[in-house]
Design a protein around this motif. Sequence first.
Motif, PDB file in Angstrom:
ATOM      1  N   THR A  15       0.826  -1.207   0.000  1.00 48.47           N
ATOM      2  CA  THR A  15       0.000   0.000   0.000  1.00 48.47           C
ATOM      3  C   THR A  15       0.863   1.262   0.000  1.00 48.47           C
ATOM      4  O   THR A  15       0.495   2.271  -0.604  1.00 48.47           O
ATOM      5  CB  THR A  15      -0.954   0.017   1.209  1.00 48.47           C
ATOM      6  OG1 THR A  15      -0.203  -0.215   2.412  1.00 48.47           O
ATOM      7  CG2 THR A  15      -2.019  -1.060   1.071  1.00 48.47           C
ATOM      8  N   ALA A  51      -8.254   0.761  -0.844  1.00 50.92           N
ATOM      9  CA  ALA A  51      -9.325  -0.077  -0.297  1.00 50.92           C
ATOM     10  C   ALA A  51      -9.726  -1.165  -1.286  1.00 50.92           C
ATOM     11  O   ALA A  51      -9.914  -2.330  -0.907  1.00 50.92           O
ATOM     12  CB  ALA A  51     -10.533   0.784   0.064  1.00 50.92           C
ATOM     13  N   THR A  54      -6.676  -3.831  -1.553  1.00 55.90           N
ATOM     14  CA  THR A  54      -6.507  -4.704  -0.385  1.00 55.90           C
ATOM     15  C   THR A  54      -7.698  -5.631  -0.198  1.00 55.90           C
ATOM     16  O   THR A  54      -7.527  -6.798   0.205  1.00 55.90           O
ATOM     17  CB  THR A  54      -6.296  -3.877   0.898  1.00 55.90           C
ATOM     18  OG1 THR A  54      -7.378  -2.958   1.077  1.00 55.90           O
ATOM     19  CG2 THR A  54      -4.975  -3.110   0.824  1.00 55.90           C
ATOM     20  N   LEU A  55      -8.899  -5.162  -0.505  1.00 57.94           N
ATOM     21  CA  LEU A  55     -10.075  -6.022  -0.400  1.00 57.94           C
ATOM     22  C   LEU A  55     -10.011  -7.139  -1.436  1.00 57.94           C
ATOM     23  O   LEU A  55     -10.338  -8.297  -1.148  1.00 57.94           O
ATOM     24  CB  LEU A  55     -11.353  -5.207  -0.581  1.00 57.94           C
ATOM     25  CG  LEU A  55     -12.673  -5.971  -0.407  1.00 57.94           C
ATOM     26  CD1 LEU A  55     -12.786  -6.540   1.009  1.00 57.94           C
ATOM     27  CD2 LEU A  55     -13.866  -5.067  -0.719  1.00 57.94           C
ATOM     28  N   HIS A  61     -14.398 -11.962   1.818  1.00 57.21           N
ATOM     29  CA  HIS A  61     -15.289 -10.809   1.747  1.00 57.21           C
ATOM     30  C   HIS A  61     -16.293 -10.864   2.887  1.00 57.21           C
ATOM     31  O   HIS A  61     -17.509 -10.954   2.679  1.00 57.21           O
ATOM     32  CB  HIS A  61     -15.983 -10.756   0.386  1.00 57.21           C
ATOM     33  CG  HIS A  61     -15.016 -10.633  -0.756  1.00 57.21           C
ATOM     34  ND1 HIS A  61     -14.912 -11.561  -1.761  1.00 57.21           N
ATOM     35  CD2 HIS A  61     -14.066  -9.706  -1.010  1.00 57.21           C
ATOM     36  CE1 HIS A  61     -13.958 -11.204  -2.608  1.00 57.21           C
ATOM     37  NE2 HIS A  61     -13.433 -10.085  -2.171  1.00 57.21           N
ATOM     38  N   GLN A  65     -15.277  -6.412   6.475  1.00 58.27           N
ATOM     39  CA  GLN A  65     -14.310  -5.924   5.487  1.00 58.27           C
ATOM     40  C   GLN A  65     -15.006  -5.080   4.424  1.00 58.27           C
ATOM     41  O   GLN A  65     -14.505  -4.012   4.041  1.00 58.27           O
ATOM     42  CB  GLN A  65     -13.608  -7.102   4.810  1.00 58.27           C
ATOM     43  CG  GLN A  65     -12.668  -7.878   5.682  1.00 58.27           C
ATOM     44  CD  GLN A  65     -12.113  -9.065   4.923  1.00 58.27           C
ATOM     45  OE1 GLN A  65     -12.547 -10.202   5.135  1.00 58.27           O
ATOM     46  NE2 GLN A  65     -11.197  -8.816   4.023  1.00 58.27           N
ATOM     47  N   SER A  69     -14.287  -1.118   4.075  1.00 57.71           N
ATOM     48  CA  SER A  69     -13.684  -0.729   2.789  1.00 57.71           C
ATOM     49  C   SER A  69     -14.612   0.211   2.027  1.00 57.71           C
ATOM     50  O   SER A  69     -14.164   1.205   1.443  1.00 57.71           O
ATOM     51  CB  SER A  69     -13.387  -1.975   1.950  1.00 57.71           C
ATOM     52  OG  SER A  69     -12.498  -2.843   2.614  1.00 57.71           O
ATOM     53  N   SER A 121      -5.380   5.174   5.965  1.00 57.86           N
ATOM     54  CA  SER A 121      -5.951   3.932   5.421  1.00 57.86           C
ATOM     55  C   SER A 121      -5.640   2.701   6.266  1.00 57.86           C
ATOM     56  O   SER A 121      -6.165   1.615   5.972  1.00 57.86           O
ATOM     57  CB  SER A 121      -5.433   3.690   3.994  1.00 57.86           C
ATOM     58  OG  SER A 121      -5.877   4.673   3.101  1.00 57.86           O
ATOM     59  N   VAL A 124      -8.370  -0.070   7.436  1.00 57.14           N
ATOM     60  CA  VAL A 124      -8.898  -0.905   6.351  1.00 57.14           C
ATOM     61  C   VAL A 124      -7.806  -1.799   5.781  1.00 57.14           C
ATOM     62  O   VAL A 124      -8.037  -2.981   5.490  1.00 57.14           O
ATOM     63  CB  VAL A 124      -9.520  -0.019   5.249  1.00 57.14           C
ATOM     64  CG1 VAL A 124      -9.874  -0.847   4.021  1.00 57.14           C
ATOM     65  CG2 VAL A 124     -10.751   0.688   5.782  1.00 57.14           C
ATOM     66  N   THR A 125      -6.605  -1.257   5.619  1.00 56.04           N
ATOM     67  CA  THR A 125      -5.489  -2.041   5.090  1.00 56.04           C
ATOM     68  C   THR A 125      -5.220  -3.268   5.951  1.00 56.04           C
ATOM     69  O   THR A 125      -5.104  -4.394   5.451  1.00 56.04           O
ATOM     70  CB  THR A 125      -4.213  -1.174   5.024  1.00 56.04           C
ATOM     71  OG1 THR A 125      -4.420  -0.089   4.115  1.00 56.04           O
ATOM     72  CG2 THR A 125      -3.024  -1.998   4.548  1.00 56.04           C
ATOM     73  N   ASN A 128      -8.010  -5.981   6.017  1.00 50.16           N
ATOM     74  CA  ASN A 128      -8.037  -6.806   4.812  1.00 50.16           C
ATOM     75  C   ASN A 128      -6.782  -7.664   4.638  1.00 50.16           C
ATOM     76  O   ASN A 128      -6.688  -8.432   3.677  1.00 50.16           O
ATOM     77  CB  ASN A 128      -8.194  -5.922   3.572  1.00 50.16           C
ATOM     78  CG  ASN A 128      -9.576  -5.315   3.457  1.00 50.16           C
ATOM     79  OD1 ASN A 128     -10.544  -5.880   3.980  1.00 50.16           O
ATOM     80  ND2 ASN A 128      -9.689  -4.178   2.793  1.00 50.16           N
TER      81      ASN A 128
END
Length: 312
Positions: A15, A51, A54-55, A61, A65, A69, A121, A124-125, A128
């Motif tokens: 990232t 986002a 990484t997702l 899923h 997440q 995201s 970020s 979220v990073t 995931n």
Amino acid sequence: MTTTHVLDDYYLAITLLISVAYQLFFFCIAFGFKFDKVTDFAGGTNFVLLAIITLALSGTHHARQIVASLFIMVWGARLSAFLLFRILKTGKDDRFDDKRDKFFSFLGFWIFQMLWVWTVSLPVTILNSPNVTRFHQPHFGRATDIIGVIGFAIGMIFESVSDVQKYRFKNSEEAKQPGAICDVGFFKVSRHPNYFGEILIQFSIFMIAVTPASAHYVRGGAYHALYASMLGAWFLTLLLMFVSGLPLQERPGAKKRYEKGVGWPEYATYLHRTPILIPFFPSLYARMPVFLKRTVFLEFPMYVFDPAKHSD
């Protein structure tokens, strides 16, 4: 789908590399063509890009997440779209008047923007990342999830609506009057409702991301990493409160109004009645002791303009 491991098990390196490359690409455009219109657009869309990537790499899923995201994507897309619209209308960004032709000074801003995007970020990073997704996720809908969703909704309303309110005020006939004060809408209950909304959004996303750790589903290094991702929300908060937000607007803005001698009594009344950040009722805030304003409502002395001390 299986989780993809890239460089490290928290997606920190990939990232960061993506953010550096993305920002340098737009820096070349901005510096080469002396073009201000891509600067804030590059910052907001970078959040969306990280986002999504990484997702997708996570291979899982889970509802948490997807929600976290999606929230940072919505926030980043809304922010970049609004700032792009505003710069298209104004034509240029005054922040870069003394940097636009200086390579290293201008590059310094973009380097800071890389770090801003990467740091904010982080919740979220890490959520995931392979070291977190290998654990079983608790059901989405726990108390911290609900608080996070509600907080995000309130934050988005405050940030997006106040941005529009301020933009419309600045382009109104009222704003052209000497000493005009933006006290419309949310600005009646907070001098910076957009900052309040932005801070609330980031802490809300963190609350959603950290639920697996707080519910003791995630253990070991992943547990500590999720809690450490609070750095993103704190970084943005400290940036707005002590670096590029309130310090550049509060005392300098009051000083400018006082020395121009236009509408200062009215503006002083507005400062006395309206909290600097956290929304509150003006009539109650006006009667509040200074001690509570400085502590509970974060109106630190560094923001306060005293004509006897600070005017020329």
